[in-house]
Write an enzyme that holds these catalytic residues in place. Structure first.
Site, PDB file in Angstrom:
ATOM      1  N   SER A 146       0.840  -1.250   0.043  1.00 20.61           N
ATOM      2  CA  SER A 146       0.071  -0.152  -0.239  1.00 20.61           C
ATOM      3  C   SER A 146       0.815   1.344   0.073  1.00 20.61           C
ATOM      4  O   SER A 146       0.473   2.417  -0.150  1.00 20.61           O
ATOM      5  CB  SER A 146      -0.978   0.128   1.282  1.00 20.61           C
ATOM      6  OG  SER A 146      -0.076  -0.179   2.454  1.00 20.61           O
ATOM      7  N   LYS A 185       3.368   9.935   2.958  1.00 22.32           N
ATOM      8  CA  LYS A 185       3.198  10.879   1.855  1.00 22.32           C
ATOM      9  C   LYS A 185       4.194  12.116   1.840  1.00 22.32           C
ATOM     10  O   LYS A 185       4.479  12.262   3.285  1.00 22.32           O
ATOM     11  CB  LYS A 185       1.980  11.306   1.672  1.00 22.32           C
ATOM     12  CG  LYS A 185       0.837  10.341   1.026  1.00 22.32           C
ATOM     13  CD  LYS A 185       0.697  10.207  -0.078  1.00 22.32           C
ATOM     14  CE  LYS A 185      -0.526   9.382  -0.661  1.00 22.32           C
ATOM     15  NZ  LYS A 185      -0.392   8.024  -0.155  1.00 22.32           N
TER      16      LYS A 185
END
Length: 233
Positions: A146, A185
């Site tokens: 992921s 991120k």
DNA sequence: AGTAACTACATCAAGAGTAC
DNA sequence: GTACTCTTGATGTAGTTACT
């Protein structure tokens, strides 16, 4: 009350300090230290006790000594297993990071140091950002694919520094309550929203309005990539 | 009580350096 | 070279502390 481990076999804190100091001194001055210098550094006030340790270290095979020769000692290869620890930082792996699972919680004020080999990674301090002291670093093992959008793959270890805020451009671990998901991120604060930019340029950023919940859990200091599998396409 | 692991202090010998 | 000094390592002795 604190007390020393008293197993006559095996190496104690003091032994390690002696070895570390000999190693450090050797690197700095190109010759081994004197017994008195060791004593001063290791907080042993008696030359005989330093000698006593050196004898033990010699018996254990960490040290070779030339009798009756000033500074006549050499570290053996066996020392590397131990002494490198001085330049290495042991970072505990607190748990997995995976989409859809909460991040392992940090316990403020708790020392993250651990002795367990299996649950920690050793990192050379020289690889960390220069100002990073490494006190509170922890590591997470990436589970699943992921995190591909952060160019991180299954099995990689991310080394994190605890943080609840980030500056633009820093890679952070964030928990998105709205999506019930943890992710890595690049973080950018924009006018009225946060932009969570994947490291993979072909993927689109996520935008979060400033009114929506967003929990920054930490900044990524370092990624340790396992090369035992091919890169996912 | 016995002992390992010290501390503190003292002493000695070998070398190295320095002065004459 | 000889004498002196200093550093260093080695050794010993006495006493303390904490664990078994």
């Amino acid at each position: 009350m604190m007390m020393m481990v008293r197993k006559s076999k095996g190496i104690t804190d003091k032994h390690i300090k002696v070895l570390e100091f000999v190693n450090e001194y050797q690197n700095r001055f190109g010759r081994p230290p004197s017994i008195r210098e060791i004593g001063e550094k290791v907080k042993i006030s008696s030359t005989s006790v330093v000698n006593y340790y050196l004898e033990q270290l010699e018996k254990m095979g960490y040290l070779e000594r030339d009798n009756r020769v000033s500074r006549g000692m050499r570290l053996t290869g066996k020392v590397n297993q131990i002494v490198q620890a001085g330049n290495m930082l042991r970072v505990p792996i607190l748990g997995p990071i995976a989409a859809g699972e909460p991040l392992p919680e940090l316990q403020p004020g708790v020392s993250y140091m651990t002795d367990s080999e299996a649950e920690a990674v050793d990192i050379a301090r020289s690889l960390l950002p220069p100002k990073e002291k490494g006190d509170n670093l922890y590591a997470l093992e990436v589970k699943g694919n992921s995190m591909i959008d952060a160019m991180i793959n299954d099995g990689d270890i991310v080394v994190m520094k605890p943080a609840t805020e980030a500056r633009n451009g820093e890679m952070v671990a964030v928990w998105l309550p709205s999506d019930n998901e943890a992710t890595l991120k690049y973080f950018f604060k924009e006018k009225d929203r946060y932009r969570l930019q994947p490291a993979n340029p072909t993927l689109k950023p996520i935008y979060i309005k400033k009114t929506e919940p967003l929990e920054i859990k930490g900044k990524v200091v370092m990624v340790i990539r396992k090369m035992d599998k091919p890169l996912a396409a």
